[in-house]
Design an enzyme around this catalytic site. Structure first.
Site, PDB file in Angstrom:
ATOM      1  N   ILE A  13       0.813  -1.256   0.016  1.00 14.91           N
ATOM      2  CA  ILE A  13      -0.103   0.065   0.130  1.00 14.91           C
ATOM      3  C   ILE A  13       0.845   1.207   0.095  1.00 14.91           C
ATOM      4  CG2 ILE A  13      -1.864   1.221   1.118  1.00 14.91           C
ATOM      5  CD1 ILE A  13      -2.673  -1.418   2.459  1.00 14.91           C
ATOM      6  N   THR A  37      12.222  -4.963   4.580  1.00 15.99           N
ATOM      7  CA  THR A  37      11.885  -6.394   5.047  1.00 15.99           C
ATOM      8  C   THR A  37      11.678  -7.151   3.811  1.00 15.99           C
ATOM      9  OG1 THR A  37       9.796  -6.241   5.210  1.00 15.99           O
ATOM     10  CG2 THR A  37      11.133  -5.605   7.250  1.00 15.99           C
ATOM     11  N   THR A 135      -6.146  -0.709  10.690  1.00 13.43           N
ATOM     12  CA  THR A 135      -6.986  -1.857   9.881  1.00 13.43           C
ATOM     13  C   THR A 135      -8.226  -2.311  10.576  1.00 13.43           C
ATOM     14  OG1 THR A 135      -6.957  -4.244   9.336  1.00 13.43           O
ATOM     15  CG2 THR A 135      -5.394  -3.394  11.248  1.00 13.43           C
ATOM     16  N   ASP A 136      -9.286  -2.840   9.786  1.00 17.96           N
ATOM     17  CA  ASP A 136     -10.477  -3.082  10.298  1.00 17.96           C
ATOM     18  C   ASP A 136     -10.420  -4.295  11.289  1.00 17.96           C
ATOM     19  OD1 ASP A 136     -10.129  -5.091   8.431  1.00 17.96           O
ATOM     20  OD2 ASP A 136     -11.680  -4.721   7.130  1.00 17.96           O
ATOM     21  N   GLU A 137      -9.277  -5.021  11.168  1.00 22.29           N
ATOM     22  CA  GLU A 137      -9.109  -6.239  11.912  1.00 22.29           C
ATOM     23  C   GLU A 137      -8.927  -5.732  13.487  1.00 22.29           C
ATOM     24  OE1 GLU A 137      -6.503  -9.322  10.941  1.00 22.29           O
ATOM     25  OE2 GLU A 137      -6.643  -8.825   8.774  1.00 22.29           O
ATOM     26  N   TYR A 160      -1.331 -10.220  14.991  1.00 21.50           N
ATOM     27  CA  TYR A 160      -1.218  -8.981  14.178  1.00 21.50           C
ATOM     28  C   TYR A 160      -2.136  -8.081  14.596  1.00 21.50           C
ATOM     29  CZ  TYR A 160      -2.522  -6.112  10.175  1.00 21.50           C
ATOM     30  OH  TYR A 160      -2.785  -5.006   9.269  1.00 21.50           O
ATOM     31  N   LYS A 164      -1.594  -4.186  16.239  1.00 21.00           N
ATOM     32  CA  LYS A 164      -2.162  -2.884  15.465  1.00 21.00           C
ATOM     33  C   LYS A 164      -3.298  -2.216  16.441  1.00 21.00           C
ATOM     34  CE  LYS A 164      -1.818  -1.767  11.602  1.00 21.00           C
ATOM     35  NZ  LYS A 164      -0.729  -0.726  11.010  1.00 21.00           N
ATOM     36  N   LEU A 200      -4.127 -13.299   0.079  1.00 18.30           N
ATOM     37  CA  LEU A 200      -4.854 -14.272  -0.882  1.00 18.30           C
ATOM     38  C   LEU A 200      -4.937 -14.018  -2.469  1.00 18.30           C
ATOM     39  CD1 LEU A 200      -7.265 -16.388  -0.412  1.00 18.30           C
ATOM     40  CD2 LEU A 200      -8.811 -14.515  -0.524  1.00 18.30           C
ATOM     41  N   GLY A 291      -7.680 -19.292  14.859  1.00 23.50           N
ATOM     42  CA  GLY A 291      -8.372 -18.003  15.583  1.00 23.50           C
ATOM     43  C   GLY A 291      -9.027 -17.540  14.273  1.00 23.50           C
ATOM     44  N   HIS A 292      -9.260 -18.004  13.015  1.00 19.94           N
ATOM     45  CA  HIS A 292      -9.704 -17.199  12.078  1.00 19.94           C
ATOM     46  C   HIS A 292     -11.023 -16.388  12.149  1.00 19.94           C
ATOM     47  CE1 HIS A 292      -9.732 -17.981   7.284  1.00 19.94           C
ATOM     48  NE2 HIS A 292      -9.710 -16.675   7.550  1.00 19.94           N
TER      49      HIS A 292
HETATM   50  P1  NAD Z   1       3.445  -4.877   3.495  1.00 20.68           P
HETATM   51  O1  NAD Z   1       3.574  -5.977   4.331  1.00 20.68           O
HETATM   52  O2  NAD Z   1       3.488  -5.026   1.907  1.00 20.68           O
HETATM   53  O3  NAD Z   1       4.503  -3.420   3.679  1.00 20.68           O
HETATM   54  C1  NAD Z   1       4.882  -3.280   4.585  1.00 20.68           C
HETATM   55  C2  NAD Z   1       6.163  -2.358   4.639  1.00 20.68           C
HETATM   56  O4  NAD Z   1       6.730  -1.952   5.804  1.00 20.68           O
HETATM   57  C3  NAD Z   1       7.568  -3.048   3.862  1.00 20.68           C
HETATM   58  O5  NAD Z   1       7.888  -2.237   2.779  1.00 20.68           O
HETATM   59  C4  NAD Z   1       8.452  -3.321   5.109  1.00 20.68           C
HETATM   60  O6  NAD Z   1       9.818  -3.391   4.636  1.00 20.68           O
HETATM   61  C5  NAD Z   1       8.271  -2.203   5.825  1.00 20.68           C
HETATM   62  N1  NAD Z   1       8.576  -2.440   7.131  1.00 20.68           N
HETATM   63  C6  NAD Z   1       8.212  -3.374   7.855  1.00 20.68           C
HETATM   64  N2  NAD Z   1       8.784  -3.275   9.267  1.00 20.68           N
HETATM   65  C7  NAD Z   1       9.821  -1.970   9.285  1.00 20.68           C
HETATM   66  C8  NAD Z   1      10.325  -1.115  10.038  1.00 20.68           C
HETATM   67  N3  NAD Z   1      10.583  -1.778  11.272  1.00 20.68           N
HETATM   68  N4  NAD Z   1      10.960  -0.006   9.806  1.00 20.68           N
HETATM   69  C9  NAD Z   1      10.655   0.362   8.435  1.00 20.68           C
HETATM   70  N5  NAD Z   1       9.796  -0.172   7.391  1.00 20.68           N
HETATM   71  C10 NAD Z   1       9.322  -1.343   7.739  1.00 20.68           C
HETATM   72  O7  NAD Z   1       2.193  -4.137   4.165  1.00 20.68           O
HETATM   73  P2  NAD Z   1       0.833  -3.444   3.385  1.00 20.68           P
HETATM   74  O8  NAD Z   1       0.082  -4.471   3.139  1.00 20.68           O
HETATM   75  O9  NAD Z   1       1.270  -2.658   2.311  1.00 20.68           O
HETATM   76  O10 NAD Z   1       0.344  -2.705   4.705  1.00 20.68           O
HETATM   77  C11 NAD Z   1       0.897  -1.512   5.015  1.00 20.68           C
HETATM   78  C12 NAD Z   1      -0.076  -0.892   6.252  1.00 20.68           C
HETATM   79  O11 NAD Z   1      -1.431  -0.845   5.779  1.00 20.68           O
HETATM   80  C13 NAD Z   1       0.274  -1.855   7.363  1.00 20.68           C
HETATM   81  O12 NAD Z   1       0.387  -0.890   8.611  1.00 20.68           O
HETATM   82  C14 NAD Z   1      -0.977  -2.566   7.684  1.00 20.68           C
HETATM   83  O13 NAD Z   1      -1.420  -2.952   8.922  1.00 20.68           O
HETATM   84  C15 NAD Z   1      -2.029  -1.633   6.921  1.00 20.68           C
HETATM   85  N6  NAD Z   1      -3.229  -2.212   6.176  1.00 20.68           N
HETATM   86  C16 NAD Z   1      -3.033  -3.184   5.331  1.00 20.68           C
HETATM   87  C17 NAD Z   1      -4.199  -3.612   4.725  1.00 20.68           C
HETATM   88  C18 NAD Z   1      -4.187  -4.614   3.480  1.00 20.68           C
HETATM   89  O14 NAD Z   1      -5.113  -5.151   3.175  1.00 20.68           O
HETATM   90  N7  NAD Z   1      -2.879  -5.128   3.032  1.00 20.68           N
HETATM   91  C19 NAD Z   1      -5.365  -3.118   5.009  1.00 20.68           C
HETATM   92  C20 NAD Z   1      -5.566  -2.289   6.054  1.00 20.68           C
HETATM   93  C21 NAD Z   1      -4.473  -1.665   6.461  1.00 20.68           C
HETATM   94  O1  DAU Z   2      -8.587  -6.494   7.016  1.00 14.83           O
HETATM   95  C1  DAU Z   2      -7.395  -5.899   6.695  1.00 14.83           C
HETATM   96  C2  DAU Z   2      -6.282  -6.654   6.673  1.00 14.83           C
HETATM   97  O2  DAU Z   2      -6.442  -7.731   5.337  1.00 14.83           O
HETATM   98  C3  DAU Z   2      -4.936  -6.108   6.967  1.00 14.83           C
HETATM   99  O3  DAU Z   2      -4.921  -5.344   7.991  1.00 14.83           O
HETATM  100  C4  DAU Z   2      -3.862  -6.947   6.771  1.00 14.83           C
HETATM  101  O4  DAU Z   2      -2.559  -6.555   6.744  1.00 14.83           O
HETATM  102  C5  DAU Z   2      -4.029  -8.044   5.474  1.00 14.83           C
HETATM  103  O5  DAU Z   2      -3.006  -9.035   5.387  1.00 14.83           O
HETATM  104  C6  DAU Z   2      -5.281  -8.564   5.279  1.00 14.83           C
HETATM  105  O6  DAU Z   2      -5.456  -9.630   6.315  1.00 14.83           O
HETATM  106  P1  DAU Z   2      -6.360 -11.166   6.054  1.00 14.83           P
HETATM  107  O7  DAU Z   2      -5.947 -12.063   6.954  1.00 14.83           O
HETATM  108  O8  DAU Z   2      -7.881 -10.748   5.702  1.00 14.83           O
HETATM  109  O9  DAU Z   2      -5.749 -11.175   4.565  1.00 14.83           O
HETATM  110  P2  DAU Z   2      -5.093 -12.321   3.787  1.00 14.83           P
HETATM  111  O10 DAU Z   2      -4.857 -12.271   2.355  1.00 14.83           O
HETATM  112  O11 DAU Z   2      -3.995 -13.111   4.493  1.00 14.83           O
HETATM  113  O12 DAU Z   2      -6.404 -13.586   3.833  1.00 14.83           O
HETATM  114  C7  DAU Z   2      -7.608 -13.166   3.122  1.00 14.83           C
HETATM  115  C8  DAU Z   2      -8.607 -14.314   3.683  1.00 14.83           C
HETATM  116  O13 DAU Z   2      -8.119 -15.485   2.855  1.00 14.83           O
HETATM  117  C9  DAU Z   2      -8.733 -14.634   5.114  1.00 14.83           C
HETATM  118  O14 DAU Z   2      -9.814 -15.229   5.530  1.00 14.83           O
HETATM  119  C10 DAU Z   2      -7.583 -15.964   4.966  1.00 14.83           C
HETATM  120  C11 DAU Z   2      -7.795 -16.601   3.656  1.00 14.83           C
HETATM  121  N1  DAU Z   2      -6.920 -17.393   3.020  1.00 14.83           N
HETATM  122  C12 DAU Z   2      -5.403 -16.713   3.053  1.00 14.83           C
HETATM  123  C13 DAU Z   2      -4.490 -17.228   2.394  1.00 14.83           C
HETATM  124  C14 DAU Z   2      -3.102 -16.598   2.445  1.00 14.83           C
HETATM  125  C15 DAU Z   2      -6.853 -18.582   2.590  1.00 14.83           C
HETATM  126  O15 DAU Z   2      -7.892 -19.013   2.543  1.00 14.83           O
HETATM  127  N2  DAU Z   2      -5.892 -19.146   1.867  1.00 14.83           N
HETATM  128  C16 DAU Z   2      -4.574 -18.611   1.940  1.00 14.83           C
HETATM  129  O16 DAU Z   2      -3.693 -19.024   1.439  1.00 14.83           O
END
Ligand code: NAD
Ligand code: DAU
Length: 352
Positions: A13, A37, A135-137, A160, A164, A200, A291-292
């Protein structure tokens, strides 16, 4: 010219946000601080390399001295904290680093920004803001009915989401205690370009294209609320500019889908447009995540009503754009799935 310190801007993001802001505005300067990372990738930022309004700094948000130096050397107006360990499955396997980065790192950043911006007792330089990307989580899990609102009590379940939620509470504490100018955004699941294939959607796209099994946890009827990443970036931009200090804004597009439906959508797109030989035989129901959480669903009424935000990309368009992006970035996918990723995949999915 406003200067943004974006942390974690080489992740999924964060890199989309950096690209979005630099494409959209001429009066924005971005310093991107990222530890790089496994989830950080400078390849995502090729387009802005060499842009005079963009600087990359490799560093850790937990490193007090490095962050202090960054604030001393630059007049930073906004901090947007994306940096985090973001993957739930990894947090179940190893919670420690989630506490370090997501909780301690956030507090470290809050402190550094507070020291840099403070001009008097509970007074800060005009126009500065700290935005915590949450996050909504943090709200936990829903039953079949209802939505998460900003007033929904925090009830995180995974390591996680607990990390957050802890970070959110510290951000709130800085506002409540010091009147430090903050906002928190809580967004639903994002999808789009540059997402690491542990999540996913890119994992299922990658495996389908490779004719590998598609590991669906449990019955696959868990529901997530999917938002195209650019709509999340737009929301963050609007909250920085117009959000009321101290407020939380939920972000989501009322796009709830069970996981199994997402997997089938990807399969049928690939079957129709790319490779007719793939089919639902690739789906494998595997052991459920511990804990899904069963269902997430955001009520985005506050950000819509107060800031005029709305999602621009509907799921049908967004998922097609996303699959197409991965098809045209096969080298990106090959590079991020070589090496370390293979070990992660084996450890995570072996025996499932
Ligand atoms: P991501 O894992 O793709 O990216 C995380 C980034 O943070 C990476 O570039 C990593 O190198 C960097 N990082 C990790 N540890 C660090 C540290 N100690 N210092 C500096 N940089 C560091 O994550 P994402 O999916 O892009 O999520 C970004 C943010 O948005 C997170 O805070 C996550 O909780 C939040 N978020 C994600 C989602 C989602 O669906 N992916 C939804 C809602 C909120
Ligand atoms: O809701 C926001 C969150 O969404 C963010 O805060 C997190 O950073 C982000 O990782 C994401 O969390 P989820 O656990 O919802 O995302 P993930 O893509 O890991 O999984 C989405 C759903 O799919 C979840 O119900 C688990 C399921 N899943 C995931 C994987 C990786 C599977 O069934 N199989 C898989 O292999």
């Amino acid at each position: 010219m406003k200067t943004y310190l974006v942390t974690g801007g080489a992740g999924f993001i964060g890199s989309n946000f950096v690209l979005y802001m630099l494409r959209r505005y001429d009066d924005v300067r971005i310093i991107n601080l990222d530890k790089l990372t496994y989830a950080g990738n400078l390849e995502n930022l090729r387009e802005v390399e060499g842009n005079p309004r963009y600087t990359f700094v490799q560093g850790d948000i937990c490193d007090q001295e490095a962050i202090k130096t960054l604030f001393e050397g630059n007049e930073i107006d906004y901090v947007v904290n994306f940096a985090a360990e973001s993957h739930v499955d990894r947090s179940i396997a190893n919670p420690q680093v989630f506490v370090e980065t997501n909780v301690l790192g956030t507090v470290n950043l809050l402190n550094a920004a507070k020291n840099a911006w403070q001009i008097g007792d509970d007074e800060y330089r005009e126009g500065c803001k700290f935005l915590q990307v949450s996050t909504d989580e943090v709200y936990g899990s829903l039953g079949a009915e209802g939505y998460f609102m900003e007033t929904t009590p925090l009830d995180p379940h995974s390591p996680y989401s607990s990390s957050k939620a802890s970070a959110d509470l510290f951000v709130k504490a800085y506002y409540d205690t010091y009147r430090f100018p903050v906002n928190i955004t809580r967004c639903s699941n994002n999808y789009g370009p540059y997402q690491f294939p542990e999540k996913l959607i890119p994992l299922m796209i990658h495996n389908t294209l490779q004719h590998k099994e598609l590991p669906v946890y449990g019955d696959g009827m868990q529901v997530r609320d999917w938002l195209y990443v650019e709509d999340h970036c737009k929301a963050i931009d609007m909250v920085i500019r117009n959000g009321v200090t101290g407020e939380v804004y939920n972000v989501g597009g009322h796009n709830e889908r069970p996981n199994i439906a997402i997997v089938k959508t990807i399969l049928s797109y690939v079957k129709e447009h790319v490779d007719p030989s793939v089919g639902e035989g690739l789906i494998k129901h595997v052991e459920d995540r511990k804990g899904h959480d069963r269902r997430y669903g955001i009520d985005p009424e506050k950000i819509r009503r107060d800031l005029g935000w709305f999602p621009e990309t509907c799921f049908e368009v967004g998922i097609e754009k996303t699959i197409r992006w991965y098809l045209t970035h096969k080298e990106w996918m090959e590079r991020v799935t070589s090496g370390q990723y293979q070990e992660y995949y084996r450890a995570m999915y072996a025996g499932k």
